[in-house]
Motif scaffolding. Structure first.
Motif, PDB file in Angstrom:
ATOM      1  N   ALA A 205       0.810  -1.220   0.000  1.00 28.77           N
ATOM      2  CA  ALA A 205       0.000   0.000   0.000  1.00 28.77           C
ATOM      3  C   ALA A 205       0.845   1.273   0.000  1.00 28.77           C
ATOM      4  O   ALA A 205       0.299   2.375   0.025  1.00 28.77           O
ATOM      5  N   SER A 206       2.163   1.124  -0.053  1.00 32.02           N
ATOM      6  CA  SER A 206       2.987   2.339  -0.150  1.00 32.02           C
ATOM      7  C   SER A 206       3.122   2.763  -1.609  1.00 32.02           C
ATOM      8  O   SER A 206       3.633   3.843  -1.911  1.00 32.02           O
ATOM      9  N   GLN A 207       2.639   1.937  -2.536  1.00 34.33           N
ATOM     10  CA  GLN A 207       2.708   2.289  -3.966  1.00 34.33           C
ATOM     11  C   GLN A 207       1.618   3.300  -4.322  1.00 34.33           C
ATOM     12  O   GLN A 207       0.721   3.570  -3.525  1.00 34.33           O
ATOM     13  N   SER A 208       1.678   3.794  -5.558  1.00 35.76           N
ATOM     14  CA  SER A 208       0.691   4.803  -5.979  1.00 35.76           C
ATOM     15  C   SER A 208      -0.690   4.148  -6.119  1.00 35.76           C
ATOM     16  O   SER A 208      -0.812   2.939  -6.326  1.00 35.76           O
ATOM     17  N   ARG A 209      -1.709   5.004  -6.021  1.00 36.13           N
ATOM     18  CA  ARG A 209      -3.091   4.564  -6.198  1.00 36.13           C
ATOM     19  C   ARG A 209      -3.295   3.780  -7.493  1.00 36.13           C
ATOM     20  O   ARG A 209      -3.991   2.778  -7.523  1.00 36.13           O
ATOM     21  N   GLU A 210      -2.662   4.280  -8.580  1.00 36.05           N
ATOM     22  CA  GLU A 210      -2.847   3.654  -9.894  1.00 36.05           C
ATOM     23  C   GLU A 210      -2.287   2.235  -9.912  1.00 36.05           C
ATOM     24  O   GLU A 210      -2.906   1.313 -10.428  1.00 36.05           O
ATOM     25  N   ILE A 211      -1.103   2.092  -9.321  1.00 35.50           N
ATOM     26  CA  ILE A 211      -0.475   0.762  -9.319  1.00 35.50           C
ATOM     27  C   ILE A 211      -1.282  -0.204  -8.452  1.00 35.50           C
ATOM     28  O   ILE A 211      -1.498  -1.363  -8.809  1.00 35.50           O
ATOM     29  N   ILE A 212      -1.773   0.299  -7.313  1.00 35.09           N
ATOM     30  CA  ILE A 212      -2.585  -0.556  -6.439  1.00 35.09           C
ATOM     31  C   ILE A 212      -3.860  -0.992  -7.165  1.00 35.09           C
ATOM     32  O   ILE A 212      -4.245  -2.159  -7.133  1.00 35.09           O
ATOM     33  N   TRP A 213      -4.482  -0.038  -7.855  1.00 33.90           N
ATOM     34  CA  TRP A 213      -5.716  -0.363  -8.566  1.00 33.90           C
ATOM     35  C   TRP A 213      -5.473  -1.411  -9.654  1.00 33.90           C
ATOM     36  O   TRP A 213      -6.254  -2.339  -9.837  1.00 33.90           O
ATOM     37  N   LYS A 214      -4.336  -1.276 -10.355  1.00 36.68           N
ATOM     38  CA  LYS A 214      -3.978  -2.239 -11.405  1.00 36.68           C
ATOM     39  C   LYS A 214      -3.857  -3.654 -10.807  1.00 36.68           C
ATOM     40  O   LYS A 214      -4.352  -4.625 -11.365  1.00 36.68           O
ATOM     41  N   LYS A 215      -3.218  -3.704  -9.657  1.00 36.09           N
ATOM     42  CA  LYS A 215      -3.027  -4.986  -8.964  1.00 36.09           C
ATOM     43  C   LYS A 215      -4.387  -5.592  -8.556  1.00 36.09           C
ATOM     44  O   LYS A 215      -4.633  -6.783  -8.740  1.00 36.09           O
ATOM     45  N   LEU A 216      -5.265  -4.728  -8.015  1.00 34.43           N
ATOM     46  CA  LEU A 216      -6.585  -5.216  -7.584  1.00 34.43           C
ATOM     47  C   LEU A 216      -7.385  -5.743  -8.779  1.00 34.43           C
ATOM     48  O   LEU A 216      -8.051  -6.781  -8.695  1.00 34.43           O
TER      49      LEU A 216
END
Ligand code: TYD
Length: 223
Positions: A205-216
Motif C-alpha cells: 500500500a505504499s505504492q501509488s493509487r494507480e499501481i494498487i488499482w492495477k493490482k486489484l
C-alpha cells in the motif's frame, strides 16, 4: 479453477479488506465492488463494514470508536457486532449466491485488540471459534470455522500510514494511537496472513493509487 468455483462459502463468495488506518483500503473498496458487479452481472455484490453493517452493529461501532472501555469488553463487543452481522447480512447473502465484500472482519480483531492492544490471542481464537463455527451436514456432520474466501491486506510501514492519517481527517479512538501501536497491529496482520497464506493477498500500500488499482483489477480476474 477460479476462486469462485473453490469458494468455501458457496454459492456466495466472501471477501474482506484489511489494513492499518491510513493504508488506503477505503479508496479502493467501492471501485472494487463496482468492478466485480461488472464482471459478474448475475451476482449481486454487497458492500458492508465492521464494526457495523447492521443497525445494532452501527450503534456498537459508535460506542466502540468513541467510548473508552476495558480491552476485553472491546473485543467482546467487536465479536457481538460480528455475530449480528453474520446472522443478518453476511450469511443470508452468501446463501443466496451474492458476493459479500466487508471492510474489515476478524483479522482486524486479532490485529487491533490482539497485536495492538495486547489481548491474549488465545482468547481471540476462542471468540473466533465461538462466533464463526458452523456445522455442515452433507451425509456426515462436520464443523468448520467460517472465513472469508479472499482477504486483501493493505500493508505499509506504520510511519507512512501515520503521515497519511494526519493529512486526512479527525482521528477516532483507534486512530489517535501512536506509530508503535500501529506497527504491532501491522505485524499481527502479517502473522495472520502467513498463517493462512491461501486466503490472503498482500497489497503493497505504499505504492501509488494507480499501481494498487492495477493490482486489484488483476486479482479480480482470478475470482
Ligand atoms: P475503519 O474501518 O478504518 O473505518 P474508517 O475508515 O471510517 O475510519 O475504522 C474502524 C476502526 O475499528 C479501525 O481503527 C479498526 C478498528 N477495529 C478494531 O479495533 N477491531 C475490529 O475487530 C474491527 C472490525 C475494527
Amino acid at each position: 479453477m477460479s476462486l469462485l468455483a473453490q469458494s468455501a462459502n458457496k454459492p456466495g463468495f466472501f471477501i474482506s479488506f484489511e489494513g492499518i488506518d491510513g493504508a488506503g483500503k477505503s479508496t479502493h473498496i467501492q471501485a472494487f465492488a463496482d468492478e466485480l458487479a461488472l464482471r459478474f452481472p448475475n451476482k449481486e455484490v454487497v458492500l458492508t463494514r465492521e464494526p457495523g453493517g447492521t443497525e445494532l452493529g452501527e450503534k456498537l461501532r459508535d460506542i466502540l470508536l468513541h467510548h473508552p472501555m476495558h480491552l476485553e469488553t472491546e473485543a467482546l463487543l467487536m465479536f457481538a457486532a460480528r455475530r449480528e452481522h453474520l446472522a443478518t447480512v453476511i450469511e443470508p447473502a452468501l446463501q443466496s449466491g451474492k458476493i459479500v465484500i466487508s471492510d474489515r472482519f476478524t483479522d482486524a480483531s486479532f490485529a487491533y485488540q490482539g497485536g495492538g492492544r495486547g489481548l491474549d490471542l488465545a482468547k481471540l481464537y476462542e471468540l473466533e471459534v465461538w462466533v464463526q463455527m458452523r456445522l455442515q451436514s452433507n451425509g456426515v456432520e462436520q464443523r468448520y470455522v467460517l472465513q472469508p474466501d479472499l482477504t486483501f491486506l493493505f500493508d505499509l510501514p506504520s510511519a507512512t500510514a501515520e503521515a497519511r492519517r494526519s493529512a486526512a481527517r479527525d482521528p477516532d479512538k483507534f486512530e489517535q494511537l501512536n506509530t508503535d501501536f500501529f506497527e504491532k497491529v501491522r505485524q499481527e496482520y502479517l502473522r495472520r496472513a502467513q498463517d493462512d497464506a491461501a486466503r490472503f493477498r498482500i497489497i503493497d500500500a505504499s505504492q501509488s493509487r494507480e499501481i494498487i488499482w492495477k493490482k486489484l483489477k488483476e486479482i479480480s480476474l482470478s475470482i
